[in-house]
Design a protein around this motif. Sequence first.
Motif, PDB file in Angstrom:
ATOM      1  N   LEU A  91       0.823  -1.218   0.000  1.00 53.80           N
ATOM      2  CA  LEU A  91       0.000   0.000   0.000  1.00 53.80           C
ATOM      3  C   LEU A  91       0.853   1.262   0.000  1.00 53.80           C
ATOM      4  N   THR A  92       1.862   1.280   0.843  1.00 57.29           N
ATOM      5  CA  THR A  92       2.695   2.486   0.916  1.00 57.29           C
ATOM      6  C   THR A  92       3.488   2.680  -0.369  1.00 57.29           C
ATOM      7  N   ALA A  93       3.883   1.595  -1.011  1.00 56.39           N
ATOM      8  CA  ALA A  93       4.579   1.720  -2.297  1.00 56.39           C
ATOM      9  C   ALA A  93       3.647   2.342  -3.341  1.00 56.39           C
ATOM     10  N   ARG A  94       2.391   1.918  -3.364  1.00 56.95           N
ATOM     11  CA  ARG A  94       1.420   2.520  -4.291  1.00 56.95           C
ATOM     12  C   ARG A  94       1.192   3.991  -3.975  1.00 56.95           C
ATOM     13  N   ALA A  95       1.128   4.307  -2.688  1.00 56.36           N
ATOM     14  CA  ALA A  95       0.904   5.699  -2.280  1.00 56.36           C
ATOM     15  C   ALA A  95       2.076   6.582  -2.709  1.00 56.36           C
ATOM     16  N   ARG A  96       3.285   6.069  -2.560  1.00 53.53           N
ATOM     17  CA  ARG A  96       4.467   6.840  -2.986  1.00 53.53           C
ATOM     18  C   ARG A  96       4.438   7.078  -4.489  1.00 53.53           C
ATOM     19  N   PHE A  97       4.022   6.078  -5.232  1.00 55.44           N
ATOM     20  CA  PHE A  97       3.911   6.213  -6.681  1.00 55.44           C
ATOM     21  C   PHE A  97       2.904   7.306  -7.031  1.00 55.44           C
ATOM     22  N   GLN A  98       1.773   7.308  -6.368  1.00 59.11           N
ATOM     23  CA  GLN A  98       0.711   8.272  -6.668  1.00 59.11           C
ATOM     24  C   GLN A  98       1.028   9.669  -6.163  1.00 59.11           C
ATOM     25  N   ASP A  99       1.930   9.763  -5.209  1.00 55.90           N
ATOM     26  CA  ASP A  99       2.239  11.047  -4.581  1.00 55.90           C
ATOM     27  C   ASP A  99       2.694  12.104  -5.577  1.00 55.90           C
ATOM     28  N   LEU A 101       1.880  12.284  -8.753  1.00 54.93           N
ATOM     29  CA  LEU A 101       0.965  12.426  -9.890  1.00 54.93           C
ATOM     30  C   LEU A 101       0.061  13.636  -9.739  1.00 54.93           C
ATOM     31  N   SER A 102      -0.397  14.145 -10.856  1.00 54.13           N
ATOM     32  CA  SER A 102      -1.406  15.209 -10.820  1.00 54.13           C
ATOM     33  C   SER A 102      -2.686  14.634 -10.224  1.00 54.13           C
ATOM     34  N   PRO A 103      -3.590  15.470  -9.725  1.00 52.28           N
ATOM     35  CA  PRO A 103      -4.844  14.957  -9.154  1.00 52.28           C
ATOM     36  C   PRO A 103      -5.624  14.072 -10.133  1.00 52.28           C
ATOM     37  N   GLU A 104      -5.611  14.445 -11.408  1.00 51.77           N
ATOM     38  CA  GLU A 104      -6.346  13.656 -12.408  1.00 51.77           C
ATOM     39  C   GLU A 104      -5.716  12.277 -12.582  1.00 51.77           C
ATOM     40  N   LEU A 105      -4.395  12.241 -12.689  1.00 52.22           N
ATOM     41  CA  LEU A 105      -3.698  10.964 -12.846  1.00 52.22           C
ATOM     42  C   LEU A 105      -3.789  10.112 -11.585  1.00 52.22           C
ATOM     43  N   GLN A 112      -8.066   2.569 -11.446  1.00 58.44           N
ATOM     44  CA  GLN A 112      -7.460   1.378 -12.054  1.00 58.44           C
ATOM     45  C   GLN A 112      -7.175   0.311 -10.996  1.00 58.44           C
ATOM     46  N   GLN A 113      -6.687   0.737  -9.833  1.00 58.02           N
ATOM     47  CA  GLN A 113      -6.415  -0.210  -8.753  1.00 58.02           C
ATOM     48  C   GLN A 113      -7.696  -0.883  -8.276  1.00 58.02           C
ATOM     49  N   ILE A 114      -8.754  -0.104  -8.147  1.00 62.65           N
ATOM     50  CA  ILE A 114     -10.035  -0.678  -7.730  1.00 62.65           C
ATOM     51  C   ILE A 114     -10.524  -1.674  -8.770  1.00 62.65           C
ATOM     52  N   LYS A 115     -10.465  -1.281 -10.025  1.00 67.15           N
ATOM     53  CA  LYS A 115     -10.950  -2.139 -11.113  1.00 67.15           C
ATOM     54  C   LYS A 115     -10.214  -3.477 -11.159  1.00 67.15           C
ATOM     55  N   ASN A 116      -8.911  -3.465 -10.911  1.00 65.10           N
ATOM     56  CA  ASN A 116      -8.087  -4.671 -11.022  1.00 65.10           C
ATOM     57  C   ASN A 116      -7.909  -5.432  -9.708  1.00 65.10           C
ATOM     58  N   HIS A 117      -8.514  -4.951  -8.647  1.00 65.43           N
ATOM     59  CA  HIS A 117      -8.340  -5.574  -7.339  1.00 65.43           C
ATOM     60  C   HIS A 117      -9.127  -6.882  -7.260  1.00 65.43           C
ATOM     61  N   THR A 118      -8.592  -7.868  -6.522  1.00 69.54           N
ATOM     62  CA  THR A 118      -9.298  -9.145  -6.390  1.00 69.54           C
ATOM     63  C   THR A 118     -10.551  -9.032  -5.526  1.00 69.54           C
ATOM     64  N   VAL A 120     -12.756  -6.298  -5.405  1.00 62.69           N
ATOM     65  CA  VAL A 120     -13.154  -5.006  -5.949  1.00 62.69           C
ATOM     66  C   VAL A 120     -14.328  -4.386  -5.189  1.00 62.69           C
ATOM     67  N   PHE A 121     -15.307  -5.168  -4.808  1.00 57.88           N
ATOM     68  CA  PHE A 121     -16.473  -4.612  -4.114  1.00 57.88           C
ATOM     69  C   PHE A 121     -16.097  -4.129  -2.721  1.00 57.88           C
ATOM     70  N   LEU A 122     -15.270  -4.898  -2.057  1.00 63.43           N
ATOM     71  CA  LEU A 122     -14.801  -4.523  -0.730  1.00 63.43           C
ATOM     72  C   LEU A 122     -13.975  -3.242  -0.785  1.00 63.43           C
ATOM     73  N   LEU A 123     -13.087  -3.163  -1.753  1.00 56.79           N
ATOM     74  CA  LEU A 123     -12.243  -1.979  -1.892  1.00 56.79           C
ATOM     75  C   LEU A 123     -13.078  -0.747  -2.233  1.00 56.79           C
ATOM     76  N   ALA A 124     -14.025  -0.901  -3.126  1.00 56.53           N
ATOM     77  CA  ALA A 124     -14.895   0.217  -3.487  1.00 56.53           C
ATOM     78  C   ALA A 124     -15.736   0.665  -2.291  1.00 56.53           C
ATOM     79  N   TYR A 125     -16.200  -0.288  -1.514  1.00 54.50           N
ATOM     80  CA  TYR A 125     -16.989   0.041  -0.318  1.00 54.50           C
ATOM     81  C   TYR A 125     -16.150   0.846   0.680  1.00 54.50           C
TER      82      TYR A 125
END
Length: 173
Positions: A91-99, A101-105, A112-118, A120-125
């Motif tokens: 999680l922290t590695a993903r957060a560092r990657f996103q840090d 990025l522009s707000p849109e990206l 994309q992470q939500i869509k590809n998550h195993t 997905v419903f739990l993550l979206a919730y």
Amino acid sequence: MTLISQSILAQAAVTIERMGTDERLALADEISLQQPSLLASVLVLQRMGASYPEVEVVLNLLFVIYQAMKLSGYVWPVVSEQTQETCLQRLTARARFQDGLSPELAQEAVAQQIKNHTEVFLLAYVHGTLGEHDLLAARTDPEKYLLLAALNLVECVAATKALKGQSTVAKRL
């Protein structure tokens, strides 16, 4: 493969919403026995500066997640501290990657992470609930801890190898 379907998650959320204080306390006791590391990761948030109402949001998420695990028809082994640590590192590695990025990206990366998550419903919730309580911005350190703890609950469920079988959450191995 998603083990917690949208209908199971909805049923779990409704069940938790209808619970009274005594039922929630009994559920917390059950979680303490079956998934102690998950409960500890939520309860420690107050020591890290989160307010009780903020911790309550994440605790309620844990209740819904646990209830969904129970309703799923899978046997969930106890989530170890090592599993939690591994998931938190991802999680922290993903957060560092996103840090950077522009707000849109950044929003696109989250979608994309939500869509590809195993799970997905739990993550979206979890994202939706945190958004409703204005806890996605992570403006302060306690909010960062809350966000990471809530998302790590989902990561731990996704990383744990549940087995089809009895309708129990945890089976001590």
